[in-house]
Write a protein that holds these residues in place. Structure first.
Motif, PDB file in Angstrom:
ATOM      1  N   PRO A  53       0.802  -1.235   0.000  1.00 28.47           N
ATOM      2  CA  PRO A  53       0.000   0.000   0.000  1.00 28.47           C
ATOM      3  C   PRO A  53       0.827   1.272   0.000  1.00 28.47           C
ATOM      4  O   PRO A  53       0.292   2.349  -0.280  1.00 28.47           O
ATOM      5  CB  PRO A  53      -0.817  -0.130   1.294  1.00 28.47           C
ATOM      6  CG  PRO A  53      -0.884  -1.590   1.568  1.00 28.47           C
ATOM      7  CD  PRO A  53       0.426  -2.143   1.099  1.00 28.47           C
ATOM      8  N   ALA A  79      -0.894   4.920   3.477  1.00 29.22           N
ATOM      9  CA  ALA A  79      -1.286   3.683   2.808  1.00 29.22           C
ATOM     10  C   ALA A  79      -2.361   3.967   1.765  1.00 29.22           C
ATOM     11  O   ALA A  79      -3.390   4.567   2.067  1.00 29.22           O
ATOM     12  CB  ALA A  79      -1.795   2.679   3.835  1.00 29.22           C
ATOM     13  N   ARG A  81      -4.873   2.217  -0.356  1.00 24.83           N
ATOM     14  CA  ARG A  81      -5.597   0.956  -0.572  1.00 24.83           C
ATOM     15  C   ARG A  81      -6.593   1.160  -1.708  1.00 24.83           C
ATOM     16  O   ARG A  81      -7.781   1.429  -1.478  1.00 24.83           O
ATOM     17  CB  ARG A  81      -6.276   0.520   0.719  1.00 24.83           C
ATOM     18  CG  ARG A  81      -5.294   0.417   1.891  1.00 24.83           C
ATOM     19  CD  ARG A  81      -5.898  -0.200   3.123  1.00 24.83           C
ATOM     20  NE  ARG A  81      -4.951  -0.209   4.218  1.00 24.83           N
ATOM     21  CZ  ARG A  81      -3.981  -1.106   4.387  1.00 24.83           C
ATOM     22  NH1 ARG A  81      -3.847  -2.082   3.501  1.00 24.83           N
ATOM     23  NH2 ARG A  81      -3.165  -1.037   5.420  1.00 24.83           N
TER      24      ARG A  81
END
Length: 396
Positions: A53, A79, A81
């Protein structure tokens, strides 16, 4: 079509809740997407991966004249995602088309850091690093992004190339987004260029509740207030003390918002008084699968003018649900309903009054993303076909 790294960069802005549209630099984004799209040249292959990520890689190989390519690496402290497999990434997130602007909101922290910030934990400053090496020229590009605060973003862009003066250049940009207005300060080592940009949105101020602004959602003070659309005005100025030269420009934009019950549209007017250039654009989302755009450029000094027309047509699979969706498309919010799972491809076309035509077809073929394009000059009867190419991308 966006390459994989630009797609990841866009997801960083989304996840960190940075509004890229609230900037003078993006005033004419919709018209640029519909009229100045890139036409592939030669054969080019992209292989990319979001291995974690926070880390992405991309490799490009092409045959434009000679065999060339590039290596790209990206790191994000935030991150990301998002869908990375090429068979799962929505085409709407990869194709630059009509830009739907949302209602303004107050600047805030990223989705990840807003839940963890507390008096014991200082404010998180999200960071992105990106590098790209071009072969065989050994040209190096680098990008550094850092959210200094909910309202401020620092951007450093660097290029290292032996053919450039001093072997390269650095561009520093500080962006401030307060919702109601935004400002930008830039400096480039190329000619020591200094610049300033600003954009102001009339009407609703997202920093304060409506009851403090004496604005009623049913009876706004102005026709552009909080309801159907937003009027924005901006300007930029830049100056180089080394070259003793500079420039200024100003512009207006009116665009409809999601609550608008008719067809979404965007109008812009920009003026460069020193060069005498005047440009006006009009773009409309004429249906769930069709967008149209026109641009008129005129120079008050030379009386020269240019007219460009653009079209974006989405191809979707026909299902009973799609038929019902088209029938009620004039209802509020019709243009925002996600239908990416039914998208087969998109055709983009552009023509100018100089008889130049550009065509691009972007689609998904099983696990691959494919972009086909060609440019034509109808005035050159002996060599009408100009730029032509194919780009193929795969990501995991």
């Amino acid at each position: 079509m966006l390459d994989f790294m630009d797609y990841v960069l866009a997801s960083f802005h989304t996840t960190s809740r940075w509004n890229v549209d609230n900037s003078y630099a993006s005033l004419t984004t919709t018209a640029t997407n519909l009229l100045d799209f890139n036409i592939p040249q030669g054969l080019r292959l992209h292989v990319s991966s979001l291995s974690a990520p926070t880390f992405a890689t991309s490799y490009t190989l092409g045959n434009q004249g000679v065999v060339d390519g590039s290596l790209s690496f990206l790191y994000s402290s935030l991150a990301l995602r998002v869908a990375s497999r090429s068979s799962h990434v929505p085409l709407a997130n990869l194709v630059r088309g009509y830009r739907h602007l949302q209602q303004l909101s107050a600047p805030t922290h990223s989705k990840a850091s807003s839940a963890t910030i507390s008096p014991e934990h200082p404010e998180r400053k999200d960071t992105l690093l990106y590098g790209r090496l071009y072969l065989p020229t050994s040209t190096l590009e680098a990008l550094y992004l850092r959210r200094l605060s909910p309202t401020r973003l620092l951007r450093l862009s660097c290029v290292s190339d032996g053919t450039l003066p001093s072997g390269g250049t650095i561009l520093a940009l500080v962006q401030n987004d307060y919702g109601k207005y935004s400002t930008e300060y830039l400096y480039s080592t190329d000619s020591s260029l200094l610049g300033f940009r600003a954009l102001y949105n009339f009407g609703y101020d997202p920093r304060y509740p409506l009851d403090q602004q004496h604005v009623s959602p049913r009876h706004p003070r102005h026709p552009w207030d909080h309801q159907n659309g937003r009027l924005s005005a901006g300007a930029e100025a830049y100056f180089s003390p080394i070259n003793k030269s500079g420039g200024i420009s100003t512009g207006l934009r009116f665009t409809t918002l999601p609550i608008h019950t008719g067809f979404p549209y965007t109008m812009t007017l920009t003026l460069n008084p020193l060069m005498g250039n005047l440009s006006s654009t009009y773009a409309v989302k004429a249906g769930p699968n069709l967008a149209l755009c026109s641009r008129f450029d005129f120079n008050v000094y030379s009386y020269e003018s240019d007219v460009s027309l653009g079209l974006e047509l989405w191809r979707r699979s026909t299902t009973p649900e799609d038929v019902r969706w088209v029938k009620d498309m004039i209802r509020p919010g019709w243009e925002l309903r996600p239908r990416d799972e039914s998208v087969n491809g998109v055709l983009k076309a552009q023509v100018t009054d100089k008889a130049k035509v550009g065509l691009v077809w972007e689609c998904r073929v099983k696990e691959l993303l494919v972009s086909l394009g060609a440019g034509f000059d109808l005035k050159k009867r002996d060599r009408m076909l100009g730029r032509v190419g194919v780009e193929v991308g795969y990501s995991s």
